[in-house]
Design an enzyme around this catalytic site. Sequence first.
Site, PDB file in Angstrom:
ATOM      1  N   CYS A 135       0.601  -1.214  -0.045  1.00  0.00           N
ATOM      2  CA  CYS A 135       0.021   0.086   0.061  1.00  0.00           C
ATOM      3  C   CYS A 135       0.902   1.291   0.054  1.00  0.00           C
ATOM      4  O   CYS A 135       1.249   1.736   1.198  1.00  0.00           O
ATOM      5  CB  CYS A 135      -0.858   0.113   1.172  1.00  0.00           C
ATOM      6  SG  CYS A 135      -1.977   1.511   1.200  1.00  0.00           S
ATOM      7  N   CYS A 138      -0.454   4.136   2.095  1.00  0.00           N
ATOM      8  CA  CYS A 138      -0.607   3.968   3.573  1.00  0.00           C
ATOM      9  C   CYS A 138       1.102   4.162   3.897  1.00  0.00           C
ATOM     10  O   CYS A 138       1.269   4.884   5.228  1.00  0.00           O
ATOM     11  CB  CYS A 138      -0.698   2.541   4.004  1.00  0.00           C
ATOM     12  SG  CYS A 138      -2.035   1.953   3.268  1.00  0.00           S
ATOM     13  N   ASP A 139       2.002   3.645   3.286  1.00  0.00           N
ATOM     14  CA  ASP A 139       3.476   3.627   3.837  1.00  0.00           C
ATOM     15  C   ASP A 139       4.499   4.615   2.961  1.00  0.00           C
ATOM     16  O   ASP A 139       5.553   4.368   3.532  1.00  0.00           O
ATOM     17  CB  ASP A 139       3.810   2.108   3.563  1.00  0.00           C
ATOM     18  CG  ASP A 139       3.055   1.139   4.341  1.00  0.00           C
ATOM     19  OD1 ASP A 139       2.562   1.591   5.476  1.00  0.00           O
ATOM     20  OD2 ASP A 139       2.758  -0.099   4.308  1.00  0.00           O
TER      21      ASP A 139
END
Length: 306
Positions: A135, A138-139
């Site tokens: 992701c 997200c990261d």
Amino acid sequence: MEADYDVIILGAGAAGLAAGLYTTRAMMKTLILESIGPGGQLLITDEIENYPGFTNGVKGQELAQIMDQQTARFGAETEYAEVEGVDDLDKPLKVVHTYDRDYTTGRLIIATGGAHNKLGNPGEDRFAGKGVSYCAVCDGNFFRGEDVVVVGGGDSALDEAHYLSGIVKSVTIIHRRDELRATKVLQDRAFANPKMKFLWSHMVEEFTGNEVLEAARVKNLKTDEIYDYPTAAAFIYVGFHPNTEYLKGKLAMDPLGHIETDIHMRTKIPGVYACGDARADSTRQLGAAVGDGITAALSAYHDHAA
Ligand code: NAP
């Protein structure tokens, strides 16, 4: 005995939320069961440029919120619970099991989508959360200003590589062939991006490092040369599998686990429908998932009213 709900929708991704919008507006008592949060794949998608209605695109999380609020406005109930299984699909009262309780319903719409595949390489699990990610949204921020790799050559890989290129120093796409699978417009954008590099005809054999990921051990498939390609992070986009494990043996599926439906999203069992990424022959596009959800809801309503 009366069912708890006229319709239960499994999954609050785009397909499930669109289905819920239509079933509630058709005055069907509706429950949406969702394990994580409303939005599904939207939650891990940065910019969406190919969903009609947004001239300049829309952020995935923003669209998820809008869709969720729009569906809730018409009275859809949502419970956050992982569905553990279903029973009595061929009976008038179909049963949905969650950890906490069972629910009964007259109609069941399956919209549990899917998830990104793993590579299955040594080191992939060990460095998950320590450099290996599925992701970018997200990261990606953890690797600001660093060199990272993206594995895969499809739309997801190129979309996410584009997003990462706005954050990191460089993105190397590692692809097993010398030709990308992704849509032409995404390819053109990637080739024009000065931060993007390509390792063609390469496979990642292993992820290596000490505490955190330090390199992808890659193999050049044309020369058989194996070497370490230093990287702070590896974002893996090598395809997708449906979240239908909990339905195995209960519904007809293709060999990869996608649920078979007719064009009205009806499965072979009356009163059970599937839509979005979980169904066979889906184009796996956001707009198509929404269309599927609407079709499933209209079929459920039609069968309910008949
Ligand atoms: P995909 O289209 O199946 O592409 C997967 C990529 O991973 C392919 O390039 C494949 O290589 C590679 N791959 C598969 N297994 C591998 C392995 N074991 N090792 C190394 N590479 C491997 O999957 P996706 O990109 O997740 O897209 C899924 C669907 O969602 C598609 O229908 C796509 O159009 C849609 N989607 C659309 C958008 C958009 O419209 N912007 C964005 C995201 C996804 P090969 O090419 O050699 O097979």
